[in-house]
Design a protein around this motif. Structure first.
Motif, PDB file in Angstrom:
ATOM      1  N   VAL A 148       0.844  -1.193   0.000  1.00  0.00           N
ATOM      2  CA  VAL A 148       0.000   0.000   0.000  1.00  0.00           C
ATOM      3  C   VAL A 148       0.881   1.246   0.000  1.00  0.00           C
ATOM      4  O   VAL A 148       1.737   1.408   0.880  1.00  0.00           O
ATOM      5  CB  VAL A 148      -0.934   0.033   1.227  1.00  0.00           C
ATOM      6  CG1 VAL A 148      -1.877   1.229   1.134  1.00  0.00           C
ATOM      7  CG2 VAL A 148      -1.725  -1.261   1.335  1.00  0.00           C
ATOM      8  N   SER A 175      -2.173  -7.792  -3.847  1.00  0.00           N
ATOM      9  CA  SER A 175      -2.982  -6.580  -3.963  1.00  0.00           C
ATOM     10  C   SER A 175      -2.045  -5.403  -3.739  1.00  0.00           C
ATOM     11  O   SER A 175      -1.380  -5.329  -2.704  1.00  0.00           O
ATOM     12  CB  SER A 175      -4.109  -6.560  -2.928  1.00  0.00           C
ATOM     13  OG  SER A 175      -4.899  -5.387  -3.054  1.00  0.00           O
ATOM     14  N   PHE A 177      -2.149  -1.202  -4.085  1.00  0.00           N
ATOM     15  CA  PHE A 177      -2.999  -0.050  -4.367  1.00  0.00           C
ATOM     16  C   PHE A 177      -2.471   1.171  -3.634  1.00  0.00           C
ATOM     17  O   PHE A 177      -1.565   1.083  -2.790  1.00  0.00           O
ATOM     18  CB  PHE A 177      -4.455  -0.332  -3.997  1.00  0.00           C
ATOM     19  CG  PHE A 177      -4.668  -0.747  -2.563  1.00  0.00           C
ATOM     20  CD1 PHE A 177      -4.901   0.197  -1.574  1.00  0.00           C
ATOM     21  CD2 PHE A 177      -4.656  -2.085  -2.203  1.00  0.00           C
ATOM     22  CE1 PHE A 177      -5.094  -0.179  -0.252  1.00  0.00           C
ATOM     23  CE2 PHE A 177      -4.854  -2.480  -0.890  1.00  0.00           C
ATOM     24  CZ  PHE A 177      -5.083  -1.523   0.087  1.00  0.00           C
ATOM     25  N   ARG A 187      -7.784   0.958  -6.581  1.00  0.00           N
ATOM     26  CA  ARG A 187      -8.664   0.071  -5.817  1.00  0.00           C
ATOM     27  C   ARG A 187      -9.720  -0.561  -6.731  1.00  0.00           C
ATOM     28  O   ARG A 187      -9.972  -1.760  -6.670  1.00  0.00           O
ATOM     29  CB  ARG A 187      -9.346   0.852  -4.689  1.00  0.00           C
ATOM     30  CG  ARG A 187      -8.399   1.354  -3.601  1.00  0.00           C
ATOM     31  CD  ARG A 187      -9.169   2.135  -2.544  1.00  0.00           C
ATOM     32  NE  ARG A 187      -8.337   2.671  -1.482  1.00  0.00           N
ATOM     33  CZ  ARG A 187      -8.031   2.044  -0.354  1.00  0.00           C
ATOM     34  NH1 ARG A 187      -8.474   0.817  -0.161  1.00  0.00           N
ATOM     35  NH2 ARG A 187      -7.291   2.627   0.571  1.00  0.00           N
ATOM     36  N   GLN A 190      -8.214  -2.989  -9.529  1.00  0.00           N
ATOM     37  CA  GLN A 190      -7.293  -3.985  -9.007  1.00  0.00           C
ATOM     38  C   GLN A 190      -7.377  -5.304  -9.779  1.00  0.00           C
ATOM     39  O   GLN A 190      -6.371  -5.856 -10.220  1.00  0.00           O
ATOM     40  CB  GLN A 190      -7.581  -4.219  -7.521  1.00  0.00           C
ATOM     41  CG  GLN A 190      -6.542  -5.027  -6.792  1.00  0.00           C
ATOM     42  CD  GLN A 190      -5.186  -4.339  -6.680  1.00  0.00           C
ATOM     43  OE1 GLN A 190      -4.174  -5.015  -6.527  1.00  0.00           O
ATOM     44  NE2 GLN A 190      -5.148  -3.019  -6.759  1.00  0.00           N
ATOM     45  N   THR A 198      -9.071  -6.833  -3.188  1.00  0.00           N
ATOM     46  CA  THR A 198      -9.063  -5.418  -2.830  1.00  0.00           C
ATOM     47  C   THR A 198      -9.860  -5.237  -1.553  1.00  0.00           C
ATOM     48  O   THR A 198     -10.633  -6.111  -1.155  1.00  0.00           O
ATOM     49  CB  THR A 198      -9.641  -4.552  -3.969  1.00  0.00           C
ATOM     50  OG1 THR A 198      -9.299  -3.183  -3.741  1.00  0.00           O
ATOM     51  CG2 THR A 198     -11.158  -4.678  -4.067  1.00  0.00           C
ATOM     52  N   TYR A 199      -9.654  -4.107  -0.910  1.00  0.00           N
ATOM     53  CA  TYR A 199     -10.307  -3.820   0.374  1.00  0.00           C
ATOM     54  C   TYR A 199     -11.491  -2.879   0.163  1.00  0.00           C
ATOM     55  O   TYR A 199     -11.444  -1.983  -0.682  1.00  0.00           O
ATOM     56  CB  TYR A 199      -9.310  -3.192   1.348  1.00  0.00           C
ATOM     57  CG  TYR A 199      -8.323  -4.184   1.915  1.00  0.00           C
ATOM     58  CD1 TYR A 199      -8.446  -4.641   3.224  1.00  0.00           C
ATOM     59  CD2 TYR A 199      -7.295  -4.678   1.138  1.00  0.00           C
ATOM     60  CE1 TYR A 199      -7.549  -5.560   3.741  1.00  0.00           C
ATOM     61  CE2 TYR A 199      -6.387  -5.601   1.646  1.00  0.00           C
ATOM     62  CZ  TYR A 199      -6.522  -6.042   2.947  1.00  0.00           C
ATOM     63  OH  TYR A 199      -5.639  -6.967   3.458  1.00  0.00           O
ATOM     64  N   GLN A 212     -10.818   4.446   0.444  1.00  0.00           N
ATOM     65  CA  GLN A 212     -11.465   3.134   0.461  1.00  0.00           C
ATOM     66  C   GLN A 212     -12.939   3.282   0.078  1.00  0.00           C
ATOM     67  O   GLN A 212     -13.645   4.140   0.586  1.00  0.00           O
ATOM     68  CB  GLN A 212     -11.347   2.511   1.850  1.00  0.00           C
ATOM     69  CG  GLN A 212     -11.737   1.045   1.903  1.00  0.00           C
ATOM     70  CD  GLN A 212     -11.588   0.466   3.304  1.00  0.00           C
ATOM     71  OE1 GLN A 212     -12.362   0.783   4.195  1.00  0.00           O
ATOM     72  NE2 GLN A 212     -10.570  -0.375   3.482  1.00  0.00           N
TER      73      GLN A 212
END
Length: 469
Positions: A148, A175, A177, A187, A190, A198-199, A212
């Protein structure tokens, strides 16, 4: 006698961070997610609870994380021993996945739980740091990996694409991002770029990190189904996160089985925007303030324009002003006569050009070119057009109230470009009994014209419907 260890349960595409104010709310959310999403249990958000009890309440189906303050969490950095001990108490309860920072050795207690407990290695780097390639060259022990960073420029998202494509080709569950509003494309794209997961923020709770997106938004955009053939379109400007564009265009792309996705792209600088168009491989754009003049010029186009599109990367851009098209269509249905135009920016210039092309006398007022109320009264406008930015915020007052008052005796209709129904200008027009063309109606008309161009002329491959379409 040895016990057979269970294999690691694959991570679903969506990991939903439980950010709720109470554990009861978090538990309700986690139980509603379904098999396509896995709750991320952030132990640092529930420091008073027994971590084993939290894992058992979820039936073990969760990704357990305990995030330090320096990485956006709440656990004090100076209590690293306490943090790891707390995390390992959760591991003892048997979660399906556990998050351990990239550079830490795997504790014996966690090693003993593997491979039944999946190991996600994560790292959050400081703004300005981009060491993804170096980290991928020396992967630590783990089953999945999360990197991240921060998006300082919109084009930074494009720097992730080669690494994500490499991971997909190598079978590495990665992942990668970027945080912040400008990192939103990383995001949402992804999966299209090669990321394995992805979150997401819970639909009933706050985001855990800047940029997010809610789970419902990712699902509405079908981010889990995006593939390498999907082309990227979007609305660019600042602000744009409020835009109705994604909700308007994405369902049309999906209904037409067109491999395109439409995202908000936060950027207020023309040079930065032009760079991002190539870095992200963008095919179609809706342009809003403050870029309607400057971005077309940077691309060799005459502005103001609100729409750009191209068949594929490397081909020349085509441009249009569907705002002007929508305005001309609306004006043709309204009583003719002089018009008071409020606002002198790009929308004001577009509006004036359309009004004059339609043969309507125009009196334009702006902060740079003020007009006295007596001049408005003598002009006797039949229509009032609101082309300022006032109305974007709920607390915004109506523009030039003294001029609105002066226009009332002769006014028959009103029109505005802000597409919120509850603006102060709209309330003034309704109270005065004027025929109102709302910003929402103008938005729909100009967006429909944009959508036709994107669907016809952007190269996102058409596809056949499938069971999950």
């Amino acid at each position: 006698m040895t016990c057979e260890r269970l294999p690691v349960m694959p991570l679903p595409f969506h990991l939903v961070t439980l950010t709720h104010a109470t554990w009861g709310q978090a538990l309700t959310c986690a139980r509603s997610l379904g098999p396509g999403a896995l709750p991320e249990l952030r132990l640092d958000l529930f420091p008073e609870a027994d971590p084993g009890d939290l894992v058992r309440a979820l039936g073990g189906r969760c990704l357990v994380t305990c995030r330090r303050q320096s990485e956006g969490g709440r656990w004090p950095d100076e209590d690293e021993a306490g943090r790891l001990a707390y995390l390992l108490r959760a591991v003892a309860a048997g979660p399906t996945w556990v998050d351990l920072e990239w550079d830490l050795p795997v504790p014996p207690e966690l090693q003993a739980a593997r491979p039944g407990v999946g190991l996600l290695r994560s790292v959050h780097v400081a703004p300005g740091v981009f060491d993804l390639d170096q980290r991928l060259a020396a992967l630590p022990e783990g089953d999945a990996f999360k990197w991240v960073g921060w998006a300082g420029r919109l084009g930074d998202n494009g720097r992730l694409r080669p690494a994500l494509a490499w991971a997909r080709n190598q079978g590495v569950a990665l992942s990668a991002f970027l945080m912040g509003p400008k990192g939103l494309p990383s995001r949402a794209m992804q999966g299209a770029w090669g990321g394995a997961f992805t979150y997401a923020a819970p639909d009933d709770g706050p985001a855990a990190a800047p940029g997010q997106l809610p789970l419902a938004t990712l699902r509405a955009w079908r981010c889990a189904q995006l593939g390498q053939s999907h082309g990227l379109c979007g609305v660019i400007g600042d602000p744009v996160l409020h835009s109705r564009g994604p909700a308007f265009h994405n369902p049309r792309f999906q209904k037409a089985f067109k491999n395109l996705v439409y995202l908000p792209l936060v950027c207020g600088d023309a040079d930065e925007a032009a760079e991002a168009l190539e870095a992200l491989g963008i095919l179609g754009l809706s342009i809003t303030a403050p870029l309607k003049l400057t971005l077309p010029r940077a691309l060799g186009q005459e502005g103001p324009l609100n729409t750009l599109w191209r068949r594929s990367l490397g081909e020349p851009w085509q441009g249009a002003n569907t705002d002007a098209e929508a305005l001309g269509q609306a004006l043709s249905q309204l009583e003719p006569g002089p018009v008071l135009l409020l606002g002198g920016g790009g929308v004001g210039r577009t509006s004036r050009a359309v009004l004059e092309a339609a043969g309507r006398p125009v009196l334009q007022a702006s902060r740079q070119a003020p007009v006295a109320p007596g001049v408005v009264t003598a002009f006797a406008p039949v229509g009032v057009m609101q082309a300022t930015s006032l109305g974007m915020k709920p607390e915004d007052p109506p523009p030039f109230p003294e001029l609105l008052e002066a226009a009332l005796p002769s006014a028959r209709w009103a029109m505005e470009w802000i597409y919120k129904e509850d603006t102060a200008f709209a309330a003034w027009a309704r109270q005065a009994g004027l025929e109102l063309v709302s910003g929402a109606a103008l938005f729909d008309a100009q967006a429909e014209a944009q959508s036709r161009r994107f669907l016809t002329d952007c190269a996102g491959a058409s596809r056949q419907p499938t069971a999950d379409s």
